[in-house]
Enzyme design. Structure first.
Site, PDB file in Angstrom:
ATOM      1  N   ASN A 210       0.854  -1.194   0.000  1.00 33.56           N
ATOM      2  CA  ASN A 210       0.000   0.000   0.000  1.00 33.56           C
ATOM      3  C   ASN A 210       0.886   1.239   0.000  1.00 33.56           C
ATOM      4  O   ASN A 210       2.110   1.136   0.031  1.00 33.56           O
ATOM      5  CB  ASN A 210      -0.969  -0.023   1.198  1.00 33.56           C
ATOM      6  CG  ASN A 210      -0.229  -0.042   2.512  1.00 33.56           C
ATOM      7  OD1 ASN A 210       0.492   0.892   2.848  1.00 33.56           O
ATOM      8  ND2 ASN A 210      -0.390  -1.140   3.272  1.00 33.56           N
ATOM      9  N   ASP A 278      -4.418  -5.927   5.287  1.00 38.11           N
ATOM     10  CA  ASP A 278      -5.475  -6.724   5.914  1.00 38.11           C
ATOM     11  C   ASP A 278      -5.419  -8.184   5.464  1.00 38.11           C
ATOM     12  O   ASP A 278      -5.822  -9.071   6.193  1.00 38.11           O
ATOM     13  CB  ASP A 278      -6.831  -6.122   5.574  1.00 38.11           C
ATOM     14  CG  ASP A 278      -7.044  -4.790   6.293  1.00 38.11           C
ATOM     15  OD1 ASP A 278      -6.711  -4.729   7.490  1.00 38.11           O
ATOM     16  OD2 ASP A 278      -7.514  -3.822   5.660  1.00 38.11           O
ATOM     17  N   LYS A 288       8.400 -18.051  -9.282  1.00 38.75           N
ATOM     18  CA  LYS A 288       7.690 -16.980  -9.977  1.00 38.75           C
ATOM     19  C   LYS A 288       6.537 -17.581 -10.783  1.00 38.75           C
ATOM     20  O   LYS A 288       6.736 -18.532 -11.546  1.00 38.75           O
ATOM     21  CB  LYS A 288       8.674 -16.255 -10.903  1.00 38.75           C
ATOM     22  CG  LYS A 288       8.051 -15.056 -11.575  1.00 38.75           C
ATOM     23  CD  LYS A 288       9.026 -14.370 -12.509  1.00 38.75           C
ATOM     24  CE  LYS A 288       8.267 -13.358 -13.348  1.00 38.75           C
ATOM     25  NZ  LYS A 288       9.029 -12.903 -14.489  1.00 38.75           N
ATOM     26  N   PRO A 306      -3.239 -11.396  10.807  1.00 34.16           N
ATOM     27  CA  PRO A 306      -3.535 -11.112  12.220  1.00 34.16           C
ATOM     28  C   PRO A 306      -3.746  -9.610  12.393  1.00 34.16           C
ATOM     29  O   PRO A 306      -3.085  -8.814  11.733  1.00 34.16           O
ATOM     30  CB  PRO A 306      -2.261 -11.563  12.944  1.00 34.16           C
ATOM     31  CG  PRO A 306      -1.200 -11.654  11.906  1.00 34.16           C
ATOM     32  CD  PRO A 306      -1.891 -11.945  10.612  1.00 34.16           C
ATOM     33  N   ASP A 307      -4.683  -9.240  13.262  1.00 35.47           N
ATOM     34  CA  ASP A 307      -4.871  -7.821  13.576  1.00 35.47           C
ATOM     35  C   ASP A 307      -3.969  -7.508  14.767  1.00 35.47           C
ATOM     36  O   ASP A 307      -4.279  -7.850  15.912  1.00 35.47           O
ATOM     37  CB  ASP A 307      -6.343  -7.533  13.898  1.00 35.47           C
ATOM     38  CG  ASP A 307      -6.589  -6.037  14.011  1.00 35.47           C
ATOM     39  OD1 ASP A 307      -5.730  -5.339  14.591  1.00 35.47           O
ATOM     40  OD2 ASP A 307      -7.641  -5.568  13.524  1.00 35.47           O
ATOM     41  N   PHE A 325      -4.224   3.889  14.720  1.00 36.08           N
ATOM     42  CA  PHE A 325      -4.469   4.886  13.687  1.00 36.08           C
ATOM     43  C   PHE A 325      -5.577   4.375  12.798  1.00 36.08           C
ATOM     44  O   PHE A 325      -5.798   3.160  12.707  1.00 36.08           O
ATOM     45  CB  PHE A 325      -3.197   5.141  12.866  1.00 36.08           C
ATOM     46  CG  PHE A 325      -2.397   6.306  13.383  1.00 36.08           C
ATOM     47  CD1 PHE A 325      -1.795   6.251  14.624  1.00 36.08           C
ATOM     48  CD2 PHE A 325      -2.272   7.469  12.628  1.00 36.08           C
ATOM     49  CE1 PHE A 325      -1.065   7.331  15.112  1.00 36.08           C
ATOM     50  CE2 PHE A 325      -1.548   8.550  13.107  1.00 36.08           C
ATOM     51  CZ  PHE A 325      -0.948   8.486  14.343  1.00 36.08           C
ATOM     52  N   LYS A 343     -11.549  -2.552  18.233  1.00 33.60           N
ATOM     53  CA  LYS A 343     -10.182  -3.019  18.465  1.00 33.60           C
ATOM     54  C   LYS A 343      -9.816  -3.004  19.949  1.00 33.60           C
ATOM     55  O   LYS A 343      -8.863  -3.649  20.347  1.00 33.60           O
ATOM     56  CB  LYS A 343      -9.193  -2.137  17.697  1.00 33.60           C
ATOM     57  CG  LYS A 343      -9.497  -2.078  16.204  1.00 33.60           C
ATOM     58  CD  LYS A 343      -8.285  -2.378  15.379  1.00 33.60           C
ATOM     59  CE  LYS A 343      -8.612  -2.308  13.897  1.00 33.60           C
ATOM     60  NZ  LYS A 343      -7.548  -2.847  13.070  1.00 33.60           N
TER      61      LYS A 343
END
Ligand code: CTP
Length: 397
Positions: A210, A278, A288, A306-307, A325, A343
């Site tokens: 990201n 996530d 590959k 895992p969170d 955050f 959370k």
């Protein structure tokens, strides 16, 4: 060193306004500041401002009879533990390198027997000019600590290195010179921070990622270290240098980040700034993945990661203050409030990432707690970090 004395020479550049914040931070950390304002510096900040913030007289001229009788200028340069030149303009650096003493500031710099820290700020071309580079090299060779300026947009509209480093970074540099103002608000605390993106491998050459740059998390690490904390920074793949005094652990994937967080416990404060992926790819390919010529795309099966934040909140070794955050693109505060409950964090710092926050220099955040929402104005990430660290220290106190 308890209550170190800092002689702060404020040069003539637009960044002079940041020297006011530096005075405030040094005072807050237990240091004493005496300011010397150059003629140019006085065009940007007033002696009155610096006197009010430092609670000390401000010196502006060599030819002040009253000051000279009460305390000669040589003494002024000697009674400090450290001399900080901020902002150090191209002109001041040149005079320092050449040993010119044609006003109070340059005379003090020539007369001092104490360590000197110069914090440059100037136009990018002036910083890159051969003359300035020579002067900086000369000063460094003669044991003046010259910080590198920050890179970014400048007051003059150009872009590049030349911006004054943010005051918390200057505080870190001061601490690194052994002038640790008396215990900071986080002295004795361990602050654990995650930052940056995670990379989730698809095969040995491809990954899911990201746009997180890690800048906000690194800024918090720097601010926490400047506040006296022991800082562990678990960083995903980013191109950023490690802030001074911070222990950095580099990881790639969410699962590696989760293990590194676990291993770094116990901590007093956890600040989970990382944009953790996530999902990861179920069954990463060992080789590959090749096109087979049929036009069929490989089926990418995703599984949830895992969170890290939620697991930390549930853990028996949960830090006293856990800050998450939330990167949102719409309904920023409402989503953050939901995330706070889901959370189990103490605070969620929500930011709207629909613009160019990710990778950018500035951030607008809302601090969401069970007690309410505090929205801060848009400001540089370093100032967001300083504001958060200040509130974290208050929360633990
Ligand atoms: N976080 C984490 N581990 C994850 C996902 C997120 O520790 N696997 C942390 C982030 O570091 C951040 C907070 O959780 O502090 C919120 O991250 P965000 O990506 O905004 O939340 P999500 O859990 O992904 O929620 P949603 O899908 O609703 O955006």
């Amino acid at each position: 060193m308890v209550h170190p004395k800092i002689l702060l020479i404020v040069g003539g550049g637009i960044a002079a306004y940041k020297s006011c914040e530096l005075v405030r931070l040094i005072r807050k950390a237990g240091g004493e500041v005496t300011c010397v304002l150059t003629e140019g510096g006085a065009k940007f900040v007033t002696a009155m401002t610096l006197a009010a913030l430092s609670e000390n007289p401000v010196h502006t001229t060599l030819w002040d009879l009253k000051n000279e009788v009460e305390m000669g200028h040589i003494q002024l340069s000697r009674q400090a533990d450290l001399v900080v030149v901020c902002p150090a303009t191209a002109d001041l650096l040149a005079k320092m390198a050449a040993g010119i003493a044609d006003d109070l500031a340059t005379t003090l710099l020539l007369a001092t027997d104490k360590p000197v820290l110069a914090v440059p700020a100037m136009n990018v071309r002036m910083w890159q000019h051969a003359a300035t580079r020579r002067n900086v090299a000369t000063l460094r060779a003669s044991e003046v600590t010259v910080l590198d300026p920050d890179e970014g947009a400048m007051a003059c509209g150009e872009y590049g290195p030349g911006r004054l480093p943010e005051p918390p970074a200057i505080m870190t540099a001061i601490a690194r010179m052994g002038i640790q103002p008396a215990p900071g608000p986080l002295t004795g605390r361990h602050v654990l921070i995650t930052a940056g993106p995670t990379h989730e491998a698809i095969d040995p050459v491809r990954y899911i990622a990201n746009r997180s740059s890690g800048k906000q998390g690194f800024a918090i690490a720097q601010a926490a270290a400047a506040a006296g904390a022991r800082v562990t920074l678990v960083a995903g793949p980013v191109i950023l240098s490690t802030p001074a005094g911070v222990t950095r652990i580099d990881v790639e994937s969410a699962r590696e980040m989760a293990s590194a967080v676990e291993a770094a416990l116990p901590a007093d404060i956890a600040v989970m700034v990382a944009a953790v992926a996530d999902w990861r790819v179920a069954g990463t390919a060992d080789h590959k993945i090749k096109k087979d010529g049929s036009g069929a795309v490989p089926p990418l099966q995703l599984v949830e990661n895992p969170d890290i934040l939620a697991e930390l909140c549930r853990s028996s070794r949960r830090p006293s203050l856990v800050v998450g955050f939330a990167a949102e693109t719409e309904q920023v505060v409402a989503h953050a409030q939901a995330k706070l409950a889901r959370k189990g964090a103490d605070w969620i710092v929500a930011n709207d990432v629909s613009g160019d926050v990710m990778g950018g220099e500035a951030n607008t955040v809302h601090i969401v707690t069970p007690a309410g929402v505090e929205s801060l104005n848009e400001m540089p990430k370093a100032l967001v970090a300083a504001a958060l660290v200040e509130r974290m220290a208050d929360a633990l106190a």
